[in-house]
Every structure is written in C-alpha cells, then in structure tokens.
Design a protein around this motif. Sequence first.
Motif, PDB file in Angstrom:
ATOM      1  N   TRP A 105       0.829  -1.208   0.000  1.00  0.00           N
ATOM      2  CA  TRP A 105       0.000   0.000   0.000  1.00  0.00           C
ATOM      3  C   TRP A 105       0.861   1.256   0.000  1.00  0.00           C
ATOM      4  CZ3 TRP A 105      -3.646   2.860  -1.292  1.00  0.00           C
ATOM      5  CH2 TRP A 105      -3.984   4.018  -0.595  1.00  0.00           C
ATOM      6  N   TYR A 106       1.885   1.287   0.849  1.00  0.00           N
ATOM      7  CA  TYR A 106       2.747   2.469   0.895  1.00  0.00           C
ATOM      8  C   TYR A 106       3.438   2.683  -0.442  1.00  0.00           C
ATOM      9  CZ  TYR A 106       6.434   5.709   2.067  1.00  0.00           C
ATOM     10  OH  TYR A 106       7.275   6.792   2.066  1.00  0.00           O
ATOM     11  N   ARG A 107       3.891   1.611  -1.060  1.00  0.00           N
ATOM     12  CA  ARG A 107       4.577   1.735  -2.345  1.00  0.00           C
ATOM     13  C   ARG A 107       3.662   2.332  -3.401  1.00  0.00           C
ATOM     14  NH1 ARG A 107       6.597  -2.943  -2.459  1.00  0.00           N
ATOM     15  NH2 ARG A 107       4.885  -4.016  -3.531  1.00  0.00           N
ATOM     16  N   ARG A 108       2.419   1.853  -3.452  1.00  0.00           N
ATOM     17  CA  ARG A 108       1.478   2.382  -4.438  1.00  0.00           C
ATOM     18  C   ARG A 108       1.155   3.846  -4.163  1.00  0.00           C
ATOM     19  NH1 ARG A 108      -4.944   1.454  -4.935  1.00  0.00           N
ATOM     20  NH2 ARG A 108      -5.245   2.732  -6.777  1.00  0.00           N
ATOM     21  N   PHE A 109       0.893   4.174  -2.904  1.00  0.00           N
ATOM     22  CA  PHE A 109       0.533   5.545  -2.555  1.00  0.00           C
ATOM     23  C   PHE A 109       1.702   6.497  -2.809  1.00  0.00           C
ATOM     24  CE2 PHE A 109       0.199   9.030   0.513  1.00  0.00           C
ATOM     25  CZ  PHE A 109      -1.048   9.526   0.171  1.00  0.00           C
ATOM     26  N   ALA A 110       2.899   6.120  -2.355  1.00  0.00           N
ATOM     27  CA  ALA A 110       4.069   6.978  -2.510  1.00  0.00           C
ATOM     28  C   ALA A 110       4.406   7.200  -3.978  1.00  0.00           C
ATOM     29  CB  ALA A 110       5.262   6.372  -1.774  1.00  0.00           C
ATOM     30  N   SER A 123      13.606  13.573   7.220  1.00  0.00           N
ATOM     31  CA  SER A 123      13.378  13.253   8.626  1.00  0.00           C
ATOM     32  C   SER A 123      12.261  12.240   8.828  1.00  0.00           C
ATOM     33  CB  SER A 123      13.045  14.527   9.411  1.00  0.00           C
ATOM     34  OG  SER A 123      11.892  15.157   8.858  1.00  0.00           O
ATOM     35  N   ASP A 124      11.319  12.167   7.883  1.00  0.00           N
ATOM     36  CA  ASP A 124      10.185  11.246   8.011  1.00  0.00           C
ATOM     37  C   ASP A 124       9.727  10.875   6.604  1.00  0.00           C
ATOM     38  OD1 ASP A 124       7.841   9.868   8.433  1.00  0.00           O
ATOM     39  OD2 ASP A 124       6.999  11.309   9.852  1.00  0.00           O
ATOM     40  N   VAL A 125       9.985   9.640   6.191  1.00  0.00           N
ATOM     41  CA  VAL A 125       9.679   9.247   4.814  1.00  0.00           C
ATOM     42  C   VAL A 125       8.179   9.205   4.538  1.00  0.00           C
ATOM     43  CG1 VAL A 125      11.811   7.951   4.494  1.00  0.00           C
ATOM     44  CG2 VAL A 125       9.790   6.795   5.445  1.00  0.00           C
ATOM     45  N   SER A 126       7.361   9.205   5.603  1.00  0.00           N
ATOM     46  CA  SER A 126       5.917   9.195   5.385  1.00  0.00           C
ATOM     47  C   SER A 126       5.333  10.597   5.270  1.00  0.00           C
ATOM     48  CB  SER A 126       5.203   8.442   6.524  1.00  0.00           C
ATOM     49  OG  SER A 126       5.392   9.103   7.757  1.00  0.00           O
ATOM     50  N   TYR A 138       1.551  19.961   2.367  1.00  0.00           N
ATOM     51  CA  TYR A 138       2.085  18.860   3.170  1.00  0.00           C
ATOM     52  C   TYR A 138       1.052  17.739   3.197  1.00  0.00           C
ATOM     53  CZ  TYR A 138       5.529  22.200   4.937  1.00  0.00           C
ATOM     54  OH  TYR A 138       6.546  23.111   5.035  1.00  0.00           O
ATOM     55  N   LEU A 139       1.533  16.513   3.098  1.00  0.00           N
ATOM     56  CA  LEU A 139       0.655  15.349   3.082  1.00  0.00           C
ATOM     57  C   LEU A 139       1.245  14.294   4.004  1.00  0.00           C
ATOM     58  CD1 LEU A 139      -0.906  13.711  -0.072  1.00  0.00           C
ATOM     59  CD2 LEU A 139       0.138  12.330   1.693  1.00  0.00           C
ATOM     60  N   LEU A 140       0.411  13.817   4.947  1.00  0.00           N
ATOM     61  CA  LEU A 140       0.869  12.823   5.906  1.00  0.00           C
ATOM     62  C   LEU A 140      -0.123  11.670   5.962  1.00  0.00           C
ATOM     63  CD1 LEU A 140       2.877  12.019   8.196  1.00  0.00           C
ATOM     64  CD2 LEU A 140       1.301  13.163   9.781  1.00  0.00           C
ATOM     65  N   PRO A 141       0.253  10.481   5.463  1.00  0.00           N
ATOM     66  CA  PRO A 141      -0.637   9.321   5.578  1.00  0.00           C
ATOM     67  C   PRO A 141      -0.362   8.556   6.866  1.00  0.00           C
ATOM     68  CG  PRO A 141       1.205   8.792   4.144  1.00  0.00           C
ATOM     69  CD  PRO A 141       1.428  10.205   4.632  1.00  0.00           C
ATOM     70  N   TYR A 142      -1.433   7.984   7.429  1.00  0.00           N
ATOM     71  CA  TYR A 142      -1.284   7.100   8.574  1.00  0.00           C
ATOM     72  C   TYR A 142      -2.350   6.020   8.466  1.00  0.00           C
ATOM     73  CZ  TYR A 142      -0.901   5.216  13.255  1.00  0.00           C
ATOM     74  OH  TYR A 142      -0.713   4.361  14.313  1.00  0.00           O
ATOM     75  N   VAL A 143      -1.936   4.798   8.192  1.00  0.00           N
ATOM     76  CA  VAL A 143      -2.830   3.657   7.984  1.00  0.00           C
ATOM     77  C   VAL A 143      -3.823   4.006   6.868  1.00  0.00           C
ATOM     78  CG1 VAL A 143      -4.272   1.917   9.059  1.00  0.00           C
ATOM     79  CG2 VAL A 143      -2.525   3.068  10.416  1.00  0.00           C
ATOM     80  N   ASP A 144      -5.101   4.287   7.196  1.00  0.00           N
ATOM     81  CA  ASP A 144      -6.064   4.558   6.136  1.00  0.00           C
ATOM     82  C   ASP A 144      -6.542   6.001   6.162  1.00  0.00           C
ATOM     83  OD1 ASP A 144      -7.501   4.454   8.433  1.00  0.00           O
ATOM     84  OD2 ASP A 144      -9.149   3.251   7.629  1.00  0.00           O
ATOM     85  N   ASP A 145      -5.839   6.874   6.860  1.00  0.00           N
ATOM     86  CA  ASP A 145      -6.153   8.303   6.875  1.00  0.00           C
ATOM     87  C   ASP A 145      -4.988   9.087   6.300  1.00  0.00           C
ATOM     88  OD1 ASP A 145      -8.639   8.073   8.071  1.00  0.00           O
ATOM     89  OD2 ASP A 145      -7.838   8.238  10.100  1.00  0.00           O
ATOM     90  N   ILE A 146      -5.298  10.256   5.769  1.00  0.00           N
ATOM     91  CA  ILE A 146      -4.229  11.194   5.442  1.00  0.00           C
ATOM     92  C   ILE A 146      -4.636  12.576   5.916  1.00  0.00           C
ATOM     93  CG2 ILE A 146      -3.471   9.920   3.379  1.00  0.00           C
ATOM     94  CD1 ILE A 146      -4.663  12.197   1.705  1.00  0.00           C
ATOM     95  N   ILE A 147      -3.633  13.375   6.241  1.00  0.00           N
ATOM     96  CA  ILE A 147      -3.837  14.803   6.477  1.00  0.00           C
ATOM     97  C   ILE A 147      -3.194  15.516   5.293  1.00  0.00           C
ATOM     98  CG2 ILE A 147      -3.279  16.782   7.905  1.00  0.00           C
ATOM     99  CD1 ILE A 147      -3.184  15.009  10.297  1.00  0.00           C
TER     100      ILE A 147
END
Length: 217
Positions: A105-110, A123-126, A138-147
Amino acid sequence: MAEEYQALVDNGTWQLVPRPPGANVVSGKWIFKHKYHSDGTLARHKARWVVRGFSQQHGVDYDETFSPETVYYQQPPGFVDPAAPDHVCLLQRSLYGLKQAPRAWYRRFATFVRRLGFASTASDVSLFVYNEGDGLAYLLPYVDDIILTASSPALLQRLIDRLHSEFAMTDLGDLHDFLNISVMRSSDGFFLSQPAIRCRAPAMGGYVRVPLYGNSR
C-alpha cells in the motif's frame, strides 16, 4: 458494509475467478468500528473487510512480506456473487490483513503522490512535501487516513481531485482530531492539544482529513 464493498470493487481490488485446484484460499472477516469526533460524540459507523494473513502459507502465497505474490481469498460474506458462488477473489490490489499489505500500500501511494510532485522528507519518509512556485502543501498518511494541507484553497482542491482520481476515498472536511490529538483552528493558526503535547502550528490554506481505500480503506 455496502459502502466499503463498493469502494473495494471500484478500486479493482480483486478479480473473481474459478478456484484453482489445490490453491490456498485465504479467509477474511468484516470488522466494525465507530469513528468519533474530538468531543467524543459518534461521527459515523465504519465497516472494513480484512483478510486473515495468518492463513497465508509461506512459499505459497507469500515469500517475503514485501514481495507481491498470487493470492486467492474468499468472497466477502454478504456479497457473494450468486452467479458464481464457488469462485474466489484473485488479489489485484493490497488488502488489510495480508502480510504484504503495509509495504504494498505504501509503495502504491508513494509512487502516485511523487508523480503529483510530492517528495518525502529526510526526517520522516511518510511526510510528503509539495513545493512548486508559490504553492506549498504537506501530506501525511497514517494507515487509512491522510492529512493534507496547502497554502491556498485552489491548490488544496486540485490535490484532492487528483487523489480522488486514483483512490476511492471520503473527504471528512476540516481536521478536528488525529491520533488522539485535538486540533482547534483560529485566525492565528492551529492549536494542537493532548495531555502530554501542546504546540501551535502556523496557519496554511486549510486541512482535509481523508480516509483512503486502497488497498483499501
């Protein structure tokens, strides 16, 4: 459940195929959760279809947790195709519960957000940053949410539209809470509060919190 199922179908998560002889068919289950507002009131009910990764067999449907393999799993209960009840789902995109799911999932999203012009930070690859001309996001994903926050409403909406073009997702509007951190917005910026955390963030164009489907929701 119907909303979750339709999102998975729209996202092309699986292909319905006859069960191959001797194939290991991974089982799954529905998980039900409550989503709450920052004040503790109920925001919505949420259903998620997950597969039981522990029923995968090493060397059959996975070798390494980061390697894509051929995976078959059962049709979601309640949504079995009446015309093909004995068929199984051939995985096309990652699902919660699979041993390969987090990396896939991370690979597809990134890969997609980098095509949009985002770059991950050192400092933070996510954490992804978009910086083009006067535009900053700025975009920050966490599991199934993003900010997602941007320096202008126009840029924010353009990025949301591009994400919608690739992923089935729900726009939950302005951010009020994230990972048990309460977010209060004022003309001075954003005030973040938690029992052990109090800090102020500079104002930008706006926030949107969006659960992604994706490899699932």
